[in-house]
Design a protein around this motif. Structure first.
Motif, short mmCIF file in Angstrom:
data_model
loop_
_atom_site.label_atom_id
_atom_site.label_comp_id
_atom_site.label_asym_id
_atom_site.label_seq_id
_atom_site.Cartn_x
_atom_site.Cartn_y
_atom_site.Cartn_z
N VAL A 180 72.09 61.04 28.45
CA VAL A 180 73.28 61.39 29.26
C VAL A 180 73.90 60.12 29.90
O VAL A 180 73.29 59.15 30.27
CB VAL A 180 72.68 62.12 30.66
CG1 VAL A 180 73.87 62.56 31.39
CG2 VAL A 180 71.87 63.38 30.29
N ARG A 213 66.65 65.59 30.40
CA ARG A 213 66.63 64.49 29.38
C ARG A 213 65.21 64.71 28.67
O ARG A 213 64.06 64.73 29.31
CB ARG A 213 66.56 63.16 29.91
CG ARG A 213 67.05 62.14 28.88
CD ARG A 213 67.01 60.95 29.22
NE ARG A 213 67.99 60.55 30.43
CZ ARG A 213 68.41 59.69 30.83
NH1 ARG A 213 67.85 58.41 30.41
NH2 ARG A 213 69.16 59.21 31.77
N MET A 244 77.22 63.57 26.73
CA MET A 244 75.76 63.54 26.48
C MET A 244 75.45 63.69 25.08
O MET A 244 76.28 64.22 24.42
CB MET A 244 75.21 64.77 27.22
CG MET A 244 75.83 66.21 26.92
SD MET A 244 75.36 67.67 27.59
CE MET A 244 76.48 67.66 28.86
#
Length: 105
Positions: free
Chosen positions: A74, A47, A79
């Motif tokens: 996410v 991320r 996502m």
């Protein structure tokens, strides 16, 4: 007339048959859950970083089989990826975990 009906029947049978992916899901539904949980943990690490995703069925997301960009967020099944198009404009794409086959940094 008979040829047209036969052709239509063959097309219907081909479209209605389950794929290997669907058969595997029916045979072992817990395997998909384990894969999603492992993928979710891996994506949490990515991320905010730039990465490249190889997609299973990418024809509706991107013209290429890989999607490069920054992983923004996410969720449990989804996502959010931020990419740039050919003209340099930023766009955000939402992808299901099931569509991802490989992650590269």
């Amino acid at each position: 007339m008979f040829e047209i009906l036969t052709f239509a029947l063959v097309i219907y049978i081909v479209c209605a048959m389950p794929t290997k992916k669907q058969i595997r899901r029916l045979a072992d539904p817990e395997a998909g859950e384990r894969r999603r949980a492992d993928l979710r943990k891996l994506l949490q690490d990515y991320r905010g970083r730039s990465c490249s995703l190889s997609l299973n069925d990418s024809h509706y997301v991107s013209p290429a089989a890989t999607l490069e960009g920054t992983l923004v967020d996410v969720d449990d099944e989804w996502m959010l990826m931020e990419t740039t198009d050919d003209k340099g404009r930023r766009k955000r794409i939402v992808i299901r975990f099931d569509e991802v086959s490989c992650i590269k940094e």
